[in-house]
Design a protein around this motif. Structure first.
Motif, PDB file in Angstrom:
ATOM      1  N   ASN A  33       0.852  -1.177   0.000  1.00 33.79           N
ATOM      2  CA  ASN A  33       0.000   0.000   0.000  1.00 33.79           C
ATOM      3  C   ASN A  33       0.892   1.232   0.000  1.00 33.79           C
ATOM      4  O   ASN A  33       1.726   1.410   0.880  1.00 33.79           O
ATOM      5  CB  ASN A  33      -0.898  -0.020   1.244  1.00 33.79           C
ATOM      6  N   GLU A  34       0.728   2.104  -1.001  1.00 37.28           N
ATOM      7  CA  GLU A  34       1.624   3.252  -1.157  1.00 37.28           C
ATOM      8  C   GLU A  34       1.560   4.193   0.044  1.00 37.28           C
ATOM      9  O   GLU A  34       2.576   4.748   0.468  1.00 37.28           O
ATOM     10  CB  GLU A  34       1.272   4.003  -2.441  1.00 37.28           C
ATOM     11  N   GLU A  35       0.364   4.375   0.598  1.00 38.66           N
ATOM     12  CA  GLU A  35       0.211   5.268   1.748  1.00 38.66           C
ATOM     13  C   GLU A  35       0.710   4.619   3.027  1.00 38.66           C
ATOM     14  O   GLU A  35       1.219   5.297   3.921  1.00 38.66           O
ATOM     15  CB  GLU A  35      -1.266   5.657   1.902  1.00 38.66           C
ATOM     16  N   HIS A  36       0.589   3.303   3.104  1.00 36.87           N
ATOM     17  CA  HIS A  36       1.042   2.546   4.283  1.00 36.87           C
ATOM     18  C   HIS A  36       1.941   1.407   3.790  1.00 36.87           C
ATOM     19  O   HIS A  36       1.497   0.261   3.688  1.00 36.87           O
ATOM     20  CB  HIS A  36      -0.149   1.996   5.060  1.00 36.87           C
ATOM     21  N   PRO A  37       3.203   1.694   3.479  1.00 40.08           N
ATOM     22  CA  PRO A  37       4.082   0.716   2.812  1.00 40.08           C
ATOM     23  C   PRO A  37       4.423  -0.516   3.635  1.00 40.08           C
ATOM     24  O   PRO A  37       4.948  -1.488   3.090  1.00 40.08           O
ATOM     25  CB  PRO A  37       5.339   1.535   2.499  1.00 40.08           C
ATOM     26  N   PHE A  38       4.114  -0.501   4.935  1.00 48.42           N
ATOM     27  CA  PHE A  38       4.348  -1.690   5.754  1.00 48.42           C
ATOM     28  C   PHE A  38       3.290  -2.761   5.503  1.00 48.42           C
ATOM     29  O   PHE A  38       3.445  -3.905   5.939  1.00 48.42           O
ATOM     30  CB  PHE A  38       4.360  -1.324   7.250  1.00 48.42           C
ATOM     31  N   MET A  39       2.205  -2.408   4.807  1.00 46.28           N
ATOM     32  CA  MET A  39       1.124  -3.360   4.519  1.00 46.28           C
ATOM     33  C   MET A  39       1.393  -4.040   3.182  1.00 46.28           C
ATOM     34  O   MET A  39       1.386  -3.387   2.125  1.00 46.28           O
ATOM     35  CB  MET A  39      -0.227  -2.662   4.492  1.00 46.28           C
ATOM     36  N   LEU A  40       1.666  -5.350   3.233  1.00 47.03           N
ATOM     37  CA  LEU A  40       2.012  -6.117   2.045  1.00 47.03           C
ATOM     38  C   LEU A  40       0.866  -7.043   1.634  1.00 47.03           C
ATOM     39  O   LEU A  40       0.070  -7.475   2.470  1.00 47.03           O
ATOM     40  CB  LEU A  40       3.266  -6.957   2.307  1.00 47.03           C
ATOM     41  N   GLY A  41       0.826  -7.373   0.351  1.00 51.85           N
ATOM     42  CA  GLY A  41      -0.177  -8.300  -0.151  1.00 51.85           C
ATOM     43  C   GLY A  41       0.421  -9.275  -1.139  1.00 51.85           C
ATOM     44  O   GLY A  41       0.999  -8.854  -2.150  1.00 51.85           O
TER      45      GLY A  41
END
Length: 309
Positions: A91-99
């Motif tokens: 997530n570009e706004e929250h880069p710690f969130m991976l998928g």
């Protein structure tokens, strides 16, 4: 969402390393305390460790190898087309969130998560139910991807094929982002243990951190009385429930007598004879103390006890 790395360009070990760079969908349920199999402490230890060894078992292998089959069944069931994502996204706004998505749905702003379910866990999917940690996983993917919905396809071995459509829940996603950000920044990046979660993993970690006690040291605990009072109440409740459970077991055993198996509505009970062989260490020590000493292993641990004063 942004592409962090193409999966088909890296090794499995490199893939594991990239997954340590943030919080994945499978981590999310554990962090919020909804995963019955994995704790937040387990996730924390995985993220701060350089170890890339991954526990694997037959169920996990079948899940990976049957992913294509589940995706194919989903397409047959829904008439939709899916494609492999072939990447880890963030997530570009929250880069710690991976998928690390199983599939993306062609022509639709949606994704697909494929699951294989043991018949022993089929009850968790009855009557339209979805295990909570899988719901959290899908909402995490919705947060990472910005998609409108996520499909969940589950193959219950020998019994059923289930498809659910999970819509975006903005309130849940916002809460999830806050919880994951706090965990990532305040625990993983800061190197500080997450709050106690009651798991064996957490207990083992504390035991390793404070393996030795200092006999001359006593401290005063402040603000712990209420929790200790509650602990004492739980002890009494557990003792009462264990006694009640034992009474039920005894009644069933009296009915079974020498039968190895019994059946009741919704239940199958076994009471099977077995044998085990163990070394009589007391006798070995008496008969041959040298052999006993040679093969004895000294281990140390700390015994935790709470007594009402």
């Amino acid at each position: 969402m942004k592409r962090l790395v193409n999966i088909n360009e890296i090794s499995h070990e490199e893939w594991l390393i990239y997954r340590k760079k943030g919080i994945t969908g499978t981590d999310a349920g554990a962090i919020v305390g909804m995963n019955p199999y994995v704790s937040s402490m387990h996730v924390y230890q995985n993220k701060i460790s350089d170890d890339t060894d991954q526990i694997d078992n037959e169920a996990m292998r079948q899940g990976r190898e049957l992913e294509d089959y589940v995706a194919k069944r989903f397409m047959e069931h829904t008439g939709k087309k899916v494609r492999k994502a072939q990447a880890i996204f963030y997530n570009e706004e929250h880069p710690f969130m991976l998928g690390n998505f199983d599939r993306l749905v062609v022509g639709e702003n949606a994704g697909l998560e494929c699951k294989t379910v043991s018949p022993y866990s089929a009850d968790k999917w009855k009557d339209g139910k979805i295990p909570l940690h899988y719901q959290i996983q899908c909402q995490h993917y919705l947060a990472v991807s910005g998609c409108e919905c996520w499909y969940l396809a589950a193959l219950v071995f020998g019994q059923n094929f289930i498809v659910h459509k999970i819509e975006r829940d903005e309130d849940l996603i916002n809460s999830l982002i806050k919880i994951e950000q706090r965990f990532w920044e305040d625990n993983v990046l800061a190197g500080i243990l997450p709050d106690p979660d009651g798991s064996d993993t957490y207990t083992d970690a504390i035991a390793r951190m404070y393996a030795d006690s200092r006999a001359e040291k006593t401290i005063e605990l402040f603000g712990a009385k209420q929790e200790l009072d509650r602990r004492n109440e739980i002890d009494e409740l557990v003792e009462k429930l264990e006694r009640e459970k034992n009474e039920i077991d005894q009644k069933i055993k009296l009915q079974m007598q020498d039968a190895a198996y019994a059946e009741a509505e919704g239940y199958r009970i076994s009471w099977v004879s077995s044998q085990s062989q163990r070394i009589d260490t007391k006798k070995l020590k008496e008969d041959d103390p040298n052999i006993y000493s040679k093969y004895s292993k000294i281990s140390s641990s700390r015994r935790f006890m709470v007594k009402v004063a």
